[in-house]
Design an enzyme around this catalytic site. Structure first.
Site, mmCIF file in Angstrom:
data_model
loop_
_atom_site.group_PDB
_atom_site.id
_atom_site.type_symbol
_atom_site.label_atom_id
_atom_site.label_comp_id
_atom_site.label_asym_id
_atom_site.label_seq_id
_atom_site.Cartn_x
_atom_site.Cartn_y
_atom_site.Cartn_z
ATOM 1 N N TYR A 117 0.849 -1.205 0.000
ATOM 2 C CA TYR A 117 0.000 0.000 0.000
ATOM 3 C C TYR A 117 0.879 1.247 0.000
ATOM 4 O O TYR A 117 0.659 2.183 -0.792
ATOM 5 C CB TYR A 117 -0.911 -0.036 1.224
ATOM 6 C CG TYR A 117 -1.591 1.272 1.575
ATOM 7 C CD1 TYR A 117 -2.558 1.843 0.741
ATOM 8 C CD2 TYR A 117 -1.292 1.945 2.775
ATOM 9 C CE1 TYR A 117 -3.196 3.037 1.075
ATOM 10 C CE2 TYR A 117 -1.921 3.131 3.109
ATOM 11 C CZ TYR A 117 -2.865 3.683 2.259
ATOM 12 O OH TYR A 117 -3.495 4.860 2.594
HETATM 13 N N1 LIG Z 1 -7.960 6.686 6.940
HETATM 14 C C1 LIG Z 1 -6.668 6.718 7.132
HETATM 15 O O1 LIG Z 1 -6.161 6.395 8.232
HETATM 16 C C2 LIG Z 1 -5.753 7.178 6.025
HETATM 17 C C3 LIG Z 1 -4.397 7.372 6.365
HETATM 18 C C4 LIG Z 1 -3.525 7.781 5.358
HETATM 19 C C5 LIG Z 1 -3.992 8.003 4.079
HETATM 20 N N2 LIG Z 1 -5.314 7.810 3.775
HETATM 21 C C6 LIG Z 1 -5.727 8.059 2.397
HETATM 22 O O2 LIG Z 1 -6.769 9.016 2.397
HETATM 23 C C7 LIG Z 1 -7.679 8.766 1.322
HETATM 24 C C8 LIG Z 1 -9.093 8.657 1.860
HETATM 25 O O3 LIG Z 1 -9.138 7.586 2.781
HETATM 26 P P1 LIG Z 1 -10.402 7.269 3.707
HETATM 27 O O4 LIG Z 1 -9.870 6.685 4.930
HETATM 28 O O5 LIG Z 1 -11.303 8.431 3.752
HETATM 29 O O6 LIG Z 1 -11.087 6.096 2.848
HETATM 30 P P2 LIG Z 1 -12.553 5.451 2.946
HETATM 31 O O7 LIG Z 1 -13.271 5.958 4.141
HETATM 32 O O8 LIG Z 1 -12.347 3.992 2.784
HETATM 33 O O9 LIG Z 1 -13.285 6.041 1.645
HETATM 34 C C9 LIG Z 1 -12.760 5.715 0.396
HETATM 35 C C10 LIG Z 1 -13.392 6.591 -0.668
HETATM 36 O O10 LIG Z 1 -12.753 6.289 -1.920
HETATM 37 C C11 LIG Z 1 -13.717 5.769 -2.834
HETATM 38 N N3 LIG Z 1 -13.111 4.661 -3.571
HETATM 39 C C12 LIG Z 1 -12.376 3.636 -3.076
HETATM 40 N N4 LIG Z 1 -12.002 2.806 -4.050
HETATM 41 C C13 LIG Z 1 -12.527 3.301 -5.198
HETATM 42 C C14 LIG Z 1 -12.511 2.886 -6.556
HETATM 43 N N5 LIG Z 1 -11.891 1.776 -6.959
HETATM 44 N N6 LIG Z 1 -13.162 3.646 -7.466
HETATM 45 C C15 LIG Z 1 -13.801 4.774 -7.087
HETATM 46 N N7 LIG Z 1 -13.869 5.214 -5.821
HETATM 47 C C16 LIG Z 1 -13.227 4.484 -4.892
HETATM 48 C C17 LIG Z 1 -14.891 5.306 -1.992
HETATM 49 O O11 LIG Z 1 -16.081 5.356 -2.775
HETATM 50 P P3 LIG Z 1 -17.405 4.452 -2.393
HETATM 51 O O12 LIG Z 1 -17.986 5.082 -1.151
HETATM 52 O O13 LIG Z 1 -18.290 4.580 -3.566
HETATM 53 O O14 LIG Z 1 -16.903 3.077 -2.141
HETATM 54 C C18 LIG Z 1 -14.872 6.325 -0.863
HETATM 55 O O15 LIG Z 1 -15.500 7.519 -1.250
HETATM 56 C C19 LIG Z 1 -7.178 7.491 0.648
HETATM 57 O O16 LIG Z 1 -6.414 7.811 -0.477
HETATM 58 C C20 LIG Z 1 -6.315 6.844 1.707
HETATM 59 O O17 LIG Z 1 -5.324 5.998 1.165
HETATM 60 C C21 LIG Z 1 -6.184 7.407 4.725
#
Ligand SMILES: NC(=O)c1ccc[n+]([C@@H]2O[C@H](COP(=O)([O-])OP(=O)(O)OC[C@H]3O[C@@H](n4cnc5c(N)ncnc54)[C@H](OP(=O)(O)O)[C@@H]3O)[C@@H](O)[C@H]2O)c1
Length: 257
Positions: free
Chosen positions: A159
Site C-alpha cells: 500500500y
Molecule cells: N484513513 C486513514 O487512516 C488514512 C491514512 C492515510 C492516508 N489515507 C488516504 O486518504 C484517502 C481517503 O481515505 P479514507 O480513509 O477516507 O477512505 P474510505 O473511508 O475507505 O473512503 C474511500 C473513498 O474512496 C472511494 N473509492 C475507493 N475505491 C474506489 C474505486 N476503486 N473507485 C472509485 N472510488 C473508490 C470510496 O467510494 P465508495 O464510497 O463509492 O466506495 C470512498 O468515497 C485514501 O487515499 C487513503 O489511502 C487514509
C-alpha cells in the site's frame, strides 16, 4: 468563509471519510464541488445532502476507478455536471483522494492484488490529472492524498509503495504546471478514523493506543485533513508547491526521551 466562491472542485472518493470532509470544507468555502464515488450511491447522496443543507453547492459523479475506461466515465459525468451547474466545463481544484488499502503485506500480496492497489492509488490519479489539465484554470490546485506509511516501515508495504508513487508524481508535475500558477501538493495523513480503519471506529481504547504514537496524542479525524487541503486549495496556499505535507499530528516523529 467564501474564499473559493466561483471556483469548481472535483474531489474523488468524496462519498465517505476524508474525501467527504474535504468536499464539505471546500463547499463551505464557496466552491461548487463534484462529489465523486465508486459504488456507494447512498453515501455519495448523503455527502451532497450534507453540503446542500449547509448552503453549499455539490453534485455526485460515479466512476469506479482502477478499471478500463474509468477516466472517460468520470469525466463524462463531471463535464455534464459542471455544464449543468455552472454553465461551463472548467475546473479550479482537483483533489485525488479516492484510495484503497487492502492491508496485505509484502509476504502475502499477490501480483493481481498489487496491480489493483497501483491501478486505484497511483494509475488513476495520474490519468485523472492528465485528463483534467486542459480543463484546469491557470492558478488552479492539484492535491493528492498519500499516507504517512511512506515515511516509516509499516506492515502494509505494498500500500505504501502505491502511495509513494503519487508523492513522486506531485513533485514532477509541480514543475510542469508551475508556469501556469497551478500548485501541486501531496497531503499525507496518519491514522484517521474512517471506514478504511474499521477497527478504530467506536473503539476509544484502540484510538488511544494508536494516537499515543503521535506527538499530539490522539488519532486524526477527517476534518483534520480537510483543513490542510482547504489551506492548499485557497489563495493563501499559492506559494506552496511540489511538497508532501504531513497531516498526522506528528505520527512516529521519533523516540520520546
Ligand atoms: N484513513 C486513514 O487512516 C488514512 C491514512 C492515510 C492516508 N489515507 C488516504 O486518504 C484517502 C481517503 O481515505 P479514507 O480513509 O477516507 O477512505 P474510505 O473511508 O475507505 O473512503 C474511500 C473513498 O474512496 C472511494 N473509492 C475507493 N475505491 C474506489 C474505486 N476503486 N473507485 C472509485 N472510488 C473508490 C470510496 O467510494 P465508495 O464510497 O463509492 O466506495 C470512498 O468515497 C485514501 O487515499 C487513503 O489511502 C487514509
Amino acid at each position: 468563509m467564501t474564499s473559493l466562491m466561483g471556483k469548481t472542485a472535483l474531489v474523488t472518493g468524496a462519498s465517505r471519510g476524508i474525501g467527504r470532509a474535504i468536499a464539505q470544507r471546500l463547499a463551505a468555502d464557496g466552491a461548487l464541488v463534484a462529489v465523486h464515488y465508486g459504488g456507494n450511491e447512498q453515501a455519495a447522496r448523503e455527502s451532497v445532502e450534507l453540503i446542500q443543507k449547509d448552503g453549499g453547492r455539490a453534485f455526485a459523479v460515479r466512476a469506479e476507478l482502477g478499471v478500463s475506461g474509468d477516466v472517460e466515465t468520470l469525466f463524462a459525468a463531471l463535464e455534464a455536471g459542471l455544464r449543468a451547474w455552472s454553465g461551463q466545463v472548467r475546473l479550479d481544484i482537483l483533489v485525488n483522494n479516492a484510495g484503497i488499502n487492502t492491508g496485505e503485506t509484502i509476504e502475502t500480496i499477490t501480483p493481481e492484488a498489487f496491480d489493483r492497489l497501483v491501478a486505484v492509488n497511483a494509475k488513476a490519479p495520474l490519468f485523472i490529472i492528465q485528463r483534467a489539465l486542459p480543463l484546469l484554470n491557470d492558478g488552479g490546485r492539484i492535491i493528492n492524498l498519500s499516507t504517512g506509511a511512506t515515511r516509516i516501515a509499516m506492515p502494509e508495504g505494498p500500500y505504501a509503495m502505491s502511495k509513494a508513487a503519487v508523492e513522486v508524481l506531485g513533485r514532477s508535475l509541480a514543475q510542469v504546471v508551475g508556469a501556469r500558477g497551478i500548485t501541486v501538493n501531496t497531503v499525507s495523513p496518519g491514522p484517521t478514523v474512517t471506514d478504511m480503519n474499521p477497527w478504530m471506529i467506536d473503539n476509544p481504547q484502540v484510538q488511544e493506543m494508536v494516537g499515543s504514537g503521535n506527538a499530539i496524542p490522539r488519532v486524526g479525524q477527517p476534518s483534520d485533513i480537510a483543513d490542510v487541503v482547504a489551506f492548499l486549495a485557497s489563495e493563501a496556499g499559492r506559494w506552496v508547491t511540489g511538497q508532501v505535507i504531513d497531516a498526522s499530528g506528528g505520527c512516529f516523529l521519533g523516540p520520546r526521551i
